[in-house]
Enzyme design. Structure first.
Site, mmCIF file in Angstrom:
data_model
loop_
_atom_site.group_PDB
_atom_site.id
_atom_site.type_symbol
_atom_site.label_atom_id
_atom_site.label_comp_id
_atom_site.label_asym_id
_atom_site.label_seq_id
_atom_site.Cartn_x
_atom_site.Cartn_y
_atom_site.Cartn_z
ATOM 1 N N GLY A 1 -10.932 -22.410 8.762
ATOM 2 C CA GLY A 1 -11.923 -22.694 9.793
ATOM 3 C C GLY A 1 -11.578 -21.986 11.084
ATOM 4 O O GLY A 1 -11.300 -20.794 11.110
ATOM 5 N N GLY A 2 -11.613 -22.743 12.177
ATOM 6 C CA GLY A 2 -11.376 -22.167 13.504
ATOM 7 C C GLY A 2 -10.028 -21.500 13.635
ATOM 8 O O GLY A 2 -9.859 -20.599 14.459
ATOM 9 N N GLY B 1 -11.444 18.380 6.705
ATOM 10 C CA GLY B 1 -11.548 17.530 7.895
ATOM 11 C C GLY B 1 -10.278 16.730 8.115
ATOM 12 O O GLY B 1 -9.926 16.396 9.256
ATOM 13 N N ALA B 2 -9.560 16.449 7.028
ATOM 14 C CA ALA B 2 -8.338 15.660 7.160
ATOM 15 C C ALA B 2 -7.290 16.414 7.983
ATOM 16 O O ALA B 2 -6.447 15.802 8.637
ATOM 17 C CB ALA B 2 -7.800 15.301 5.783
#
Ligand code: HXC
Length: 510
Positions: free
Chosen positions: A169-170, A404-405
């Site tokens: 949850g939170g 591009g790498a």
């Protein structure tokens, strides 16, 4: 007077008992330490100064007015790790399941504020049932206050979360906004909604471990940066991590004594990259042989293993390493690897930690799944991260730097400060075979011609010299001298000053 002192001792002892002996036993039986035991292990012995030990919740509904445990389910304060200040909060599962109430949140807020004001890292140890169910919106408001502070502190001080029990949850969103999340195998899990809710809503059956255990978040979701066997190992590793991190974005990089000679050469590196460009090798060998004393703290070791990220030291000072890993998918850049490395590069840049990149990348991964999955946006994250980074950047092309790498991996064009290449480097638009198949398509029926064209392409383009002739590579270095050359480059860059144009903030392709 004696009576007053005894009263204080009694009240302290009461707070230290938390939820009581029975619940502490249950915690131990599950293989978990208590909130205070964890803090003891995390911090230097005797250095912990606790705040707000006597804080009580203010809830009255559902019989809460009759249930008070001093401290309200979280132990907060500060101490030192190897002499350097850190702030800490540690959720106490023995008190209301470590759940977050309004006052529990206020305690966390206090250490968040102090950490930010005093410029020191903050570490959260999680073991909690989420929002205090009896409190409703007061607890939700409390989470909001924690989240807001996480965001304001992001990039100013390091924030680390360690998940050591339930985290639902939170409770998951605060860790998600911190710099690093680590988990403990088998005893911790993280999810937004648990197995029961999922069963009701989507009719999927899954266990807590299968939904949000360490193996899910370190391998599949990449929510977590690493996992450890037990509480003790996790906490000791956090001490090791803290030693690598500056206390804040205005603080110096920590410098530790080292006995490892910065000039040390390693002849075995001359044969690390096999002659056959299709043969893999382990890039971690290069990292381990480059860093001081082989001490490398890997981040996200189990996720996107085609790229390696982590911290090491050179001449006692922290360096962030990013390295394509030829052992996995030939070191190709895909969406996961791009995301992983982008986040790491951004962390380093926030804290001005120099970034050393070892490049051996055949390009971006082709495929329908990659394109549908947003490879363009994910690849752009890494490109963006390297391009905006103003921390010192030293790049060494080991073997392939294709397409591009080549640009993305901290090339000269993205303000790489020092760009070296090994003599084995191949810098080109693509590998020789693929290139020849495209530009000499008319000769495809003639194997001899194709072989000759391939050799021609290899000789012309698959070397570091053309890039070096243009100044895109500052120097071609001997593999054995990598540590020495990187150390000298980093020493030269120690006082680098570079600023990006003023902006409210950038708009990285999320
Ligand atoms: C109050 C809680 C609690 C909670 C646990 N406890 N969670 N008390 N609020 N959220 C208490 C239990 O009553 C129990 O008290 C003790 O903690 C231990 O819990 P157990 O259930 O006995 O332990 P275990 O079997 O190990 O199960 C742990 C658990 C389970 C999986 C965490 O307790 C659970 O599912 N809790 C509720 C989780 C939840 O739904 N939280 C709300 C999430 S919603 P005693 O006195 O018996 O020791 C949320 C929204 C916030 O967080 C959104 C903000 C953005």
């Amino acid at each position: 007077m004696k009576h007053i002192l005894e009263r204080l001792a009694e009240r302290r002892a009461e707070a230290e008992r938390g939820g009581g002996a029975q619940r502490i036993d249950a915690q131990h039986k599950r293989g978990k330490l208590t909130a205070r035991e964890r803090i003891e292990l995390l911090l230097d012995h005797g250095s912990f100064e606790e705040f707000d030990m006597f804080v009580r919740h203010r809830a009255t509904d559902f019989g809460m007015d009759k249930q008070h445990v001093p401290g309200d389910g979280v132990v907060t304060g500060w101490g030192t790790v190897n002499g350097r200040a850190v702030y800490v909060f540690s959720k106490d599962f023995t008190v209301f399941g470590g759940s977050l109430s309004e006052t529990h949140a206020r305690k966390i807020n206090k250490v968040q504020d102090m950490a930010l004001r005093n410029r020191a890292p903050i570490i959260g140890l999680y073991d909690s049932g989420g929002a205090r169910i009896q409190e409703g919106v007061a607890a939700l408001g409390g989470y909001g206050e924690v989240f807001q502070r996480n965001v304001l502190a992001s990039g100013v001080i390091p924030q680390i979360s360690v998940i050591m029990g339930p985290c639902a949850g939170g409770d998951v969103y605060s860790p998600a906004m911190t710099d690093f999340i680590f988990m403990v195998k088998d005893t911790s899990y993280m999810f937004v909604t648990g197995p029961d809710v999922i069963k009701t809503v989507t009719n999927e059956a899954v266990s807590a471990e299968g939904l949000g255990g360490a193996s899910v978040h370190t391998v599949k979701s990449a929510v977590a940066d690493g996992a450890y066997e037990n509480d003790v190992e996790a906490l000791l590793q956090m001490r090791r991590l803290i030693d690598f991190l500056p206390s804040s974005n205005t603080d110096e990089i920590p410098e530790w004594p080292t006995f490892d000679d910065a000039e040390r050469c390693d002849a075995s590196l001359d044969t690390l990259a096999p002659d056959n460009p299709n043969k893999p090798y382990d890039i971690k060998e290069l990292i381990n042989k480059t860093v001081d004393e082989g001490d490398f703290f890997e981040i996200q070791e189990a996720f996107a293993r085609n790229i390696v990220t982590g911290f090491g030291r050179i001449e006692g000072r922290t360096v962030g390493f990013v390295a394509n890993q030829p052992l996995v998918l030939a070191g190709v850049l895909d969406s996961d690897a791009s995301r992983k490395a982008a986040r790491f590069v951004r962390f380093c840049d926030c804290f001005n930690i120099p970034i050393v990149s070892f490049v051996d990348v055949p390009g971006f991964l082709p495929g329908i799944a990659q394109e549908y999955g947003g490879l363009i946006k994910h690849g752009a994250k890494l490109l963006f991260a390297y391009a905006e980074a103003t921390a010192p950047k030293v790049t060494i092309i080991i073997r392939k730097a294709f397409g591009g790498a080549y640009d993305v991996m901290a090339s000269k064009h993205l303000r790489g400060d020092i760009n070296f290449a090994w003599p084995t480097a191949q810098i080109a638009v693509m590998g020789a075979k693929g290139a020849v198949e495209i530009i000499f398509r008319q000769d495809m029926d003639d194997p001899e011609k194709i072989a000759a064209r391939t050799r021609e392409y290899e000789e012309r383009f698959l070397s570091p010299f053309i890039a070096a002739e243009r100044g895109y590579i500052d120097e071609i270095i001997m593999p054995r001298a990598t540590r020495k050359r990187v150390a000298r480059a980093l020493a030269m860059l120690r006082h680098k000053e570079l600023e990006n144009p003023w902006k409210k903030h950038d708009n990285i392709p999320l």
